[in-house]
Each structure stands twice: as structure tokens, then as C-alpha cells.
Design an enzyme around this catalytic site. Structure first.
Site, short mmCIF file in Angstrom:
data_model
loop_
_atom_site.label_atom_id
_atom_site.label_comp_id
_atom_site.label_asym_id
_atom_site.label_seq_id
_atom_site.Cartn_x
_atom_site.Cartn_y
_atom_site.Cartn_z
N TYR A 222 68.90 13.24 21.30
CA TYR A 222 67.50 13.58 21.53
C TYR A 222 67.39 14.78 22.47
O TYR A 222 68.05 14.84 23.51
CB TYR A 222 66.77 12.40 22.18
CG TYR A 222 66.40 11.30 21.21
CD1 TYR A 222 65.57 11.54 20.12
CD2 TYR A 222 66.88 10.01 21.39
CE1 TYR A 222 65.22 10.52 19.24
CE2 TYR A 222 66.54 8.98 20.53
CZ TYR A 222 65.71 9.24 19.44
OH TYR A 222 65.37 8.24 18.60
N LYS B 68 70.04 -15.64 41.72
CA LYS B 68 68.78 -15.09 41.22
C LYS B 68 69.05 -14.15 40.04
O LYS B 68 70.18 -13.70 39.85
CB LYS B 68 68.06 -14.34 42.35
CG LYS B 68 68.84 -13.16 42.92
CD LYS B 68 68.24 -12.65 44.23
CE LYS B 68 69.04 -11.49 44.79
NZ LYS B 68 68.57 -11.09 46.13
C1 PLP Z 1 69.70 -10.97 46.94
C2 PLP Z 1 69.77 -11.61 48.27
C3 PLP Z 1 71.00 -12.06 48.80
C4 PLP Z 1 72.32 -11.72 48.17
O1 PLP Z 1 72.61 -10.38 48.46
P1 PLP Z 1 73.96 -9.66 48.01
O2 PLP Z 1 73.88 -8.32 48.63
O3 PLP Z 1 73.94 -9.62 46.52
O4 PLP Z 1 75.09 -10.48 48.52
C5 PLP Z 1 70.97 -12.79 49.97
N1 PLP Z 1 69.80 -13.06 50.61
C6 PLP Z 1 68.62 -12.61 50.15
C7 PLP Z 1 67.38 -12.90 50.92
C8 PLP Z 1 68.56 -11.86 48.98
O5 PLP Z 1 67.39 -11.39 48.55
#
Ligand code: PLP
Length: 389
Positions: free
Chosen positions: A270, A50
Site C-alpha cells: 500500500y 489481566k
Molecule cells: C499490570 C500491573 C502489574 C504487572 O506489571 P508487570 O510490569 O507486567 O509486571 C502489577 N500491578 C499493577 C497494578 C498492574 O497494573
């Protein structure tokens, strides 16, 4: 000029025109995948890709993991499935973690993506579509075991098991849930979630179970189920603080634009939030919060050069930031020189800690202006006849 040569020339030009170079080590990625596989065996390991593979480029990451044996990939949003589909090998499965928003069902089915059904409404919509299409549709079913984010409650799972009519036309490929505290192995929340998952999956005998994210893989065999589902550990993030670190996948070097020596009492950046206490040599670096370096690094974080810490002075600007280079020889950093933001001297976890955030957020915000350089691309399939380990 042929296309390959033209692209090479362009890439070389990009490395000179960009403010920083982001190096992504695809060999280290494959190594991390194999380590997770060894750890979760005999359960196979999917990859969570993702947010464009946590910012690293899903189109480059997916073929490498496929080559390493991965056949199950998870994105979060349906739009990510649409974008990733052209890069997905034909024998790979693509799951959509956030499931189905109203109106997205047909697109999901046409893509051949597998939605993670998170509510009775999503189940009913998928079932209606299966009836309309006159064919069964595959899905995963998520149960919320203690995070209050996504999935059916345990009570809803019980109702569904007692009366499975809403599942008509749906072939369940997975029952899954997500751990809220997997990176804190000592917490009671983990076995508590596991117990709820066991009770829920027991209602649907024969359906494979998926539970472990990166942290879950290191919680032990009880958590592995039939398919592990890591993300951040693939990309070099820490999943369990007690384990040896994963192979670093990302290196970030940014370029010096200009250096100057200022007297004591000079306000920097800034708001003038840093005022020099002595004569100070300052380098202005060509990366800022628009490149994903959080403003919270202002007056806290650092860059490194040859192992020497160069503290960030003042606020991080949109396109640049200033560091104290008084510790270096005056000619050490000519314009264009690179200093390290993520690498051998400052890990991903270290910069995340300085920014008061987590490695996930640093990775997923890495900017689009860097020159991206992929190491070990020869492990990709389809680019040339030869492969190297
Ligand atoms: C993002 C996610 C993962 C992966 O999690 P990590 O901590 O990056 O290994 C697995 N399952 C779900 C449902 C997620 O949202």
C-alpha cells in the site's frame, strides 16, 4: 469418534488453515514463575493475568501457575474476573486492580473477587454493600505513591487512618501501590515511591503490603513487601535490562502464501512506500496488523528463516505483509513454509523495539487467527493422572 479425538483432528486442521502458529510454552511459564519466587522469597508471588494473561490465554495460564504454587491472581477489569472465575481453583484469590465502577459492587461480591479500592467513593460503596449483606467484605486498598493513575493520595490515607469509619465492614487484605519506573532501576522515582508506601502502610499496621511488579521483583528485598505481583516477566518479557533474560514463552511462526521475483523499480505494498533498488525476491506472509503485527513494522522490522534476516518491505497490510527473501535459495520457501516472527532469532523484545513499542503491547495484541499450540500442557492439573516436571 470420541470427543478427544475429534478435538485433536480439529486442532490439526486448524494448524493448516491458520496463517500462523503461536506456540506458548507452559513449561517456560512455570520456570519463570519459580525464578521470580526464588528472587522475591520469602515474599510469595502472585500472578497478574489481566488482558487474558497478556494475550496468552488465562484459562491455560492460571492452572499452570496454580500448580507451581501461585494462589493470588490479579485481573484489571471486573469483566475479566467474571470470565476467569470458572477456571480459578477454589483455593485461589482473585483481585480486580481497577476496583469498582458504580453498579459493579454486587457482582464483585457474588463472584467472591477482591476489589482493589482506589478511591474513597469505592470504599464507601463497598462498605455500604457489606452493611446491606450483613457480612464483612474483603478488599485491597491502593495508595498512589507517584504515578497519578489509581489509588488514594497519601493525604486521603492519613484521613482514613485517623477516622476509619468509611472502612466499616471491610476487611483489608492488602495495601498496595504500583511502581511507575521499575524497569529503570537507577531512577530516584523508585525509592521515592517506596518511602511514600512505607509511610502510608505504616498507618495501617498489620495489613500485608504488595508493591513489586516484574521490575520491582528485581529492585531488591526492600520492594518485595508481603506479596510480589509480576506480569510480563512470567510471559518472557524483560523486567530489568541488567538481568539475564527470562525464559521465552512465546514463539510465532507465520506462513508464506506466495513468492515472486520483481525487477528494480517495483513499488511494494500500500502506498508504494518501498521501491526495489534491484531485482528482488519477495515472499508474502499470511499475517498482518489484524493479527497484532503493528503497522509500525513497515519498512523496519523483519522475519527470520534459519537465522537469516528477511526485511519487511513496504507497509504491513491487515492480513499479510511482504518480506525480502532474495538472500535465500529460490525454492527455500514454498507456499505454506513457515518463517519466524518471534523465536530463537528474533526475541519478543527485539520485535517490540523494531515496532517502536514494548513487549507488553506485542503480547496483548497477538491475534485470534493464529493456531495456538500449548507446549508442556501435561503440567496442567486436572487433565490426566500423570504429571511431568
Ligand atoms: C499490570 C500491573 C502489574 C504487572 O506489571 P508487570 O510490569 O507486567 O509486571 C502489577 N500491578 C499493577 C497494578 C498492574 O497494573
Amino acid at each position: 469418534m470420541n470427543e478427544a479425538v475429534r478435538l485433536e483432528t480439529r486442532a490439526a486442521a486448524d494448524s493448516r488453515s491458520a496463517g500462523g502458529v503461536l506456540t506458548i510454552d507452559l513449561g517456560a511459564l512455570a520456570q519463570n514463575y519459580r525464578r521470580l519466587c526464588a528472587r522475591s522469597a520469602p515474599a510469595p508471588v502472585a500472578a497478574v493475568v489481566k488482558a487474558d494473561a497478556y494475550g496468552l490465554g488465562a484459562a491455560r495460564v492460571v492452572p499452570v501457575l496454580h500448580e507451581a504454587g501461585c494462589r493470588d491472581f490479579f485481573v484489571a477489569h471486573l469483566v475479566e474476573a467474571v470470565r476467569l472465575k470458572p477456571y480459578l481453583p477454589a483455593d485461589a484469590r482473585l483481585y480486580v486492580l481497577n476496583g469498582l465502577l458504580p453498579g459493579g459492587e454486587r457482582l464483585c461480591a457474588d463472584l467472591g473477587a477482591i476489589p482493589v479500592l482506589n478511591s474513597l467513593d469505592q470504599i464507601r460503596a463497598w462498605s455500604r454493600l457489606a452493611a446491606a449483606l450483613g457480612k464483612p467484605l474483603v478488599a485491597a486498598l491502593q495508595v498512589d505513591t507517584g504515578m497519578a493513575r489509581l489509588g488514594l493520595s497519601f493525604d486521603e490515607m492519613e484521613l482514613l487512618a485517623a477516622d476509619p469509619a468509611p472502612l466499616a465492614g471491610i476487611t483489608l487484605r492488602l495495601i498496595m501501590s504500583h511502581l511507575a519506573c521499575a524497569d529503570e532501576p537507577e531512577l530516584e522515582a523508585n525509592p521515592r515511591q517506596l518511602a511514600v508506601l512505607h509511610a502510608a502502610s505504616g498507618l495501617f499496621p498489620g495489613v500485608p503490603v504488595s508493591f513489586a511488579n516484574s521490575g520491582g521483583v528485581f529492585l531488591g528485598a526492600d520492594y518485595h513487601g508481603d506479596l510480589a505481583r509480576p506480569g510480563v516477566a512470567l510471559y518472557g518479557g524483560t523486567a530489568n535490562p541488567a538481568e539475564p533474560p527470562m525464559q521465552p514463552v512465546v514463539r510465532l511462526d507465520v506462513r508464506v502464501i506466495q513468492t515472486r521475483t520483481v525487477p528494480a523499480g517495483t513499488a511494494v505494498g500500500y502506498g508504494g512506500t518501498h521501491v526495489t533498488e534491484r531485482e528482488t525476491r519477495i515472499a508474502t506472509l499470511s499475517a498482518g496488523y489484524a493479527d497484532g503485527l503493528p503497522r509500525s513494522l513497515g519498512n523496519r522490522g523483519a522475519a527470520y528463516w534459519g537465522g537469516i534476516r528477511l526485511p519487511i518491505l513496504g507497509r504491513v497490510s491487515m492480513d499479510s505483509l511482504m518480506v525480502d527473501v532474495s538472500a535465500l535459495a529460490p525454492d527455500a520457501l514454498p507456499p505454506g513454509a513457515r518463517v519466524e516472527l518471534i523465536g530463537a532469532h528474533q526475541t519478543l523484545e527485539a520485535i517490540a523495539a523494531d515496532a517502536d513499542t514494548i513487549s507488553y503491547e506485542i503480547l496483548t495484541r497477538l491475534g485470534q487467527r493464529y493456531h495456538r499450540q500449548y507446549k508442556n500442557p501435561e503440567t496442567r492439573i486436572g487433565t490426566s493422572g500423570q504429571r511431568q516436571a
